[in-house]
Design a protein around this motif. Sequence first.
Motif, PDB file in Angstrom:
ATOM      1  N   PHE A   1      -8.269   3.241  -2.432  1.00 31.70           N
ATOM      2  CA  PHE A   1      -6.992   3.242  -3.130  1.00 31.70           C
ATOM      3  C   PHE A   1      -7.189   2.904  -4.610  1.00 31.70           C
ATOM      4  O   PHE A   1      -8.166   2.260  -4.978  1.00 31.70           O
TER       5      PHE A   1
ATOM      6  N   GLY B   1       0.845  -1.189   0.000  1.00 30.25           N
ATOM      7  CA  GLY B   1       0.000   0.000   0.000  1.00 30.25           C
ATOM      8  C   GLY B   1       0.881   1.238   0.000  1.00 30.25           C
ATOM      9  O   GLY B   1       1.857   1.302   0.743  1.00 30.25           O
TER      10      GLY B   1
ATOM     11  N   TYR C   1      -1.519  -1.106  -4.272  1.00 33.59           N
ATOM     12  CA  TYR C   1      -2.584  -0.121  -4.153  1.00 33.59           C
ATOM     13  C   TYR C   1      -1.971   1.227  -3.767  1.00 33.59           C
ATOM     14  O   TYR C   1      -1.061   1.286  -2.947  1.00 33.59           O
TER      15      TYR C   1
ATOM     16  N   ASN D   1     -12.348  -2.875   6.242  1.00 34.16           N
ATOM     17  CA  ASN D   1     -11.179  -3.114   5.404  1.00 34.16           C
ATOM     18  C   ASN D   1     -11.483  -3.022   3.913  1.00 34.16           C
ATOM     19  O   ASN D   1     -10.714  -2.442   3.142  1.00 34.16           O
TER      20      ASN D   1
ATOM     21  N   ARG E   1      -4.035   2.261  10.049  1.00 34.04           N
ATOM     22  CA  ARG E   1      -4.999   1.436   9.309  1.00 34.04           C
ATOM     23  C   ARG E   1      -4.321   0.768   8.110  1.00 34.04           C
ATOM     24  O   ARG E   1      -4.603  -0.393   7.790  1.00 34.04           O
ATOM     25  N   SER E   2      -3.427   1.479   7.477  1.00 30.25           N
ATOM     26  CA  SER E   2      -2.713   0.917   6.325  1.00 30.25           C
ATOM     27  C   SER E   2      -1.829  -0.250   6.764  1.00 30.25           C
ATOM     28  O   SER E   2      -1.728  -1.264   6.062  1.00 30.25           O
ATOM     29  N   LYS E   3      -1.204  -0.126   7.919  1.00 33.63           N
ATOM     30  CA  LYS E   3      -0.372  -1.206   8.439  1.00 33.63           C
ATOM     31  C   LYS E   3      -1.203  -2.454   8.738  1.00 33.63           C
ATOM     32  O   LYS E   3      -0.712  -3.577   8.620  1.00 33.63           O
TER      33      LYS E   3
ATOM     34  N   LEU F   1       0.953   5.438   0.378  1.00 31.47           N
ATOM     35  CA  LEU F   1       0.241   6.632   0.829  1.00 31.47           C
ATOM     36  C   LEU F   1       0.920   7.871   0.261  1.00 31.47           C
ATOM     37  O   LEU F   1       2.114   8.065   0.451  1.00 31.47           O
TER      38      LEU F   1
ATOM     39  N   PHE G   1      -2.284  -3.736   4.806  1.00 30.25           N
ATOM     40  CA  PHE G   1      -1.234  -4.091   3.849  1.00 30.25           C
ATOM     41  C   PHE G   1      -0.041  -4.740   4.547  1.00 30.25           C
ATOM     42  O   PHE G   1       0.219  -4.479   5.718  1.00 30.25           O
TER      43      PHE G   1
ATOM     44  N   LEU H   1      -2.984   5.303  -2.628  1.00 31.08           N
ATOM     45  CA  LEU H   1      -3.968   6.318  -2.241  1.00 31.08           C
ATOM     46  C   LEU H   1      -3.488   7.677  -2.730  1.00 31.08           C
ATOM     47  O   LEU H   1      -2.402   8.129  -2.370  1.00 31.08           O
TER      48      LEU H   1
ATOM     49  N   ILE I   1      -9.687  -0.265   1.486  1.00 28.29           N
ATOM     50  CA  ILE I   1      -8.891  -0.597   0.308  1.00 28.29           C
ATOM     51  C   ILE I   1      -9.523  -0.017  -0.952  1.00 28.29           C
ATOM     52  O   ILE I   1      -8.826   0.387  -1.886  1.00 28.29           O
TER      53      ILE I   1
ATOM     54  N   VAL J   1       3.923  -0.849   3.756  1.00 27.61           N
ATOM     55  CA  VAL J   1       3.406   0.495   3.491  1.00 27.61           C
ATOM     56  C   VAL J   1       4.564   1.393   3.093  1.00 27.61           C
ATOM     57  O   VAL J   1       5.530   1.556   3.847  1.00 27.61           O
TER      58      VAL J   1
END
Length: 272
Positions: free
Chosen positions: A86, A43, A95, A79, A120-122, A45, A125, A97, A83, A128
């Motif tokens: 993204f 993921g 993915y 979740n 949340r990403s951790k 960011l 995915f 964002l 996702i 990250v």
Amino acid sequence: MAMNPQMNNRVATFFSAGGNVGNTNTVYSVALALSKLSDVKVGVLSLNAWDDGSDYLPAAKDFLDTLKPRLAGKKLEDNEDFIGRFVAIQPNSLYILAGNRNSRLVRDFAIEEVAYLIDRSKEVFDVVLIDAGGHLDNALSAQAVFSAEHCFALITQQPKVLKRYRQMDEDILTPLLLEKKNIRYLLNKYQDKSYLLDAKQVAKELEINDIHTIPFTEDGIISELENRFLYSYTNPKYQQSIEQLAKDIGKDMALTMKEVAPVKKGIFSFGK
């Protein structure tokens, strides 16, 4: 940079000393290479306060600024919905964002909101990667650096970029207690020209021992026009450099990497 591989040690932030250094395309290219060389779900960011990264994401529908109310209320707990915000570059693999489009909101993002997004990403995915951009004087970028177990600083051979980095180190990185020994340095757009500082000279200028070179490619502007990551173009030296960086990240994060052909030495690198 010496790092201990840990299963929960999987956030890497890339930042630069100002704009036009190539930070965003580098992060996206490393992410693409990492998804190719492993089976992890990556993921990305875009926390670059002044560049939403959408030049390479024409399919983006959600952006960081549109998600701000949900970040403030911590309402991204589902979740599948998370996702879905993204852009799926490669379903089940990569993915991204898209970032903030509203310059008026740059100073309005709170540290807690950014931390929530990263946390949340951790959870969703395996790895990250964060594009923190070149201005670390805001909550988006500063929290991105503060939350990362692995930090990468992009610089170029331009004297003004080196000057800006030294100023950033003094004004921002040192107060954040981010020491040079805990940063990996990437010399982007590298050219072997007599009128430019070479890698050893840049390292001496910044008083660092190790630097990874990413060669200059003519595809930079074209990649923006075609909405493609630089790694997707056939340029062996550039691709080898990015793949080596992805492999190093995989090793530092204790990832299981796929068996691939050895990377040929086509760029200048030292200190390894």
